[in-house]
Design a protein around this motif. Sequence first.
Motif, mmCIF file in Angstrom:
data_model
loop_
_atom_site.group_PDB
_atom_site.id
_atom_site.type_symbol
_atom_site.label_atom_id
_atom_site.label_comp_id
_atom_site.label_asym_id
_atom_site.label_seq_id
_atom_site.Cartn_x
_atom_site.Cartn_y
_atom_site.Cartn_z
ATOM 1 N N CYS A 191 0.840 -1.206 0.000
ATOM 2 C CA CYS A 191 0.000 0.000 0.000
ATOM 3 C C CYS A 191 0.872 1.252 0.000
ATOM 4 O O CYS A 191 0.590 2.212 -0.745
ATOM 5 C CB CYS A 191 -0.918 0.004 1.223
ATOM 6 S SG CYS A 191 -2.248 -1.217 1.176
ATOM 7 N N TYR A 319 -5.925 6.530 1.107
ATOM 8 C CA TYR A 319 -6.424 6.349 -0.261
ATOM 9 C C TYR A 319 -7.534 7.345 -0.576
ATOM 10 O O TYR A 319 -7.611 7.865 -1.700
ATOM 11 C CB TYR A 319 -6.908 4.911 -0.463
ATOM 12 C CG TYR A 319 -5.793 3.981 -0.880
ATOM 13 C CD1 TYR A 319 -5.423 3.861 -2.219
ATOM 14 C CD2 TYR A 319 -5.091 3.247 0.069
ATOM 15 C CE1 TYR A 319 -4.387 3.026 -2.606
ATOM 16 C CE2 TYR A 319 -4.044 2.410 -0.306
ATOM 17 C CZ TYR A 319 -3.695 2.304 -1.650
ATOM 18 O OH TYR A 319 -2.649 1.488 -2.025
ATOM 19 N N VAL A 333 -9.398 3.903 -8.305
ATOM 20 C CA VAL A 333 -9.606 3.516 -6.909
ATOM 21 C C VAL A 333 -11.011 3.894 -6.452
ATOM 22 O O VAL A 333 -11.428 5.048 -6.572
ATOM 23 C CB VAL A 333 -8.564 4.198 -5.987
ATOM 24 C CG1 VAL A 333 -8.884 3.906 -4.517
ATOM 25 C CG2 VAL A 333 -7.157 3.728 -6.329
ATOM 26 N N LYS A 338 -11.699 -0.068 -1.426
ATOM 27 C CA LYS A 338 -10.326 -0.153 -0.933
ATOM 28 C C LYS A 338 -10.314 -0.269 0.581
ATOM 29 O O LYS A 338 -9.529 -1.042 1.152
ATOM 30 C CB LYS A 338 -9.522 1.073 -1.371
ATOM 31 C CG LYS A 338 -8.025 0.938 -1.099
ATOM 32 C CD LYS A 338 -7.401 -0.167 -1.942
ATOM 33 C CE LYS A 338 -5.919 -0.333 -1.690
ATOM 34 N NZ LYS A 338 -5.315 -1.391 -2.529
#
Length: 368
Positions: A191, A319, A333, A338
């Motif tokens: 990540c 994110y 994304v 996520k």
Amino acid sequence: MRKIKLSPLFITLLLAAVLVLGGCVPKGEQDKAANSFMVTDMLGRQVTLKKPVERVVAIGPGALRLYCYINGIDKVVGVEQLEKNNPTGRPYLLAYPSLTSLPVIGPGGPNNAPDPEKIVAVKPDVIFTTYNADKASVDALQGKTGIPVVALSYGKVSAFDPAVYSSLKLIGEIMGQEKKAQELIGYMEKCKEDLNNRTKDIPDNKKPTVYVGALGARGAHGIESTQGKYSLLEAIHAKNVVDETGKTGSIMIDKEKLIQWNPDIIFIDLAGYSIVQDDYQKNPAFYKALSAVRKGELYSQLPYNFYTTNIDTALADAYYLGKVIYPRQFEDVDPEKKADEIYQHLLGKPLYAQMAKDFGGFKKLTLP
């Protein structure tokens, strides 16, 4: 000098005698050595434990969370009273609600000392702790309980701190979950690398300025609570206006300073959103002076600071921050999906829906 020649039979008998004498270590001592192992904890202490470790307690801010990441609730035999209180905002308690039905082993909380008597009562084989920053206090707890105490650490930043990785490895080593620890650390690093690769080459003049307010720090706070060198913004190379102060970590700014900075985008931690809303009612002119508020560039951030860092939620936030600040670089994304992927990896369950129900989720905010 005359040489003495030893017969093969004599040599054989001599070797046999040596082996017999060498085996005269008491059986109890042999068994003790075979059934124990030593680890070095996060304070550099060498701790000897017996095999197998079947009963565990984890005390202090975040200790139980780190344990849950590696071994779920398997072998946990008691929890602090604080863990039994409102589980909202702590995904490890959402994932494993049965933890709250275990016996109480102390009050919990950063300002409360461990309770040796209650810990001893549940007969753990090991005590994982994040309470103490010095060897003497950890040794004192070990002396009072007669139980091995292993110090863990969260380090100094919200995500991707090497101290967390070392703590996870340590738990994995003790619990026979070395592979799980390595997989977990590998996922976190993946990540980190992904966030870095998406944003590292964006020129500064193409980046909007950003401010994150209402960050929790030993409780909820209003918009003036923020961080310098904020690790989530650092992970995505964002332009944090607070970095101008030269400070790192939690700080309280003068609200007039925020007007001077006038960031392009403002994120509000949802733990403090109600405080911000109340403050708006008292001083709407202040908020209307911020272009981010006027232009609709005010966004949420899921709170992650409950009994120190919920690393899972912090990663999910990183994110979402990236998606808002750099929509093109994060166009593939879906922040909600996520988040569930992250919760699944760290805790074995998708928990975003519950977090969104409790706090409001990832979204644009409006004042009032």
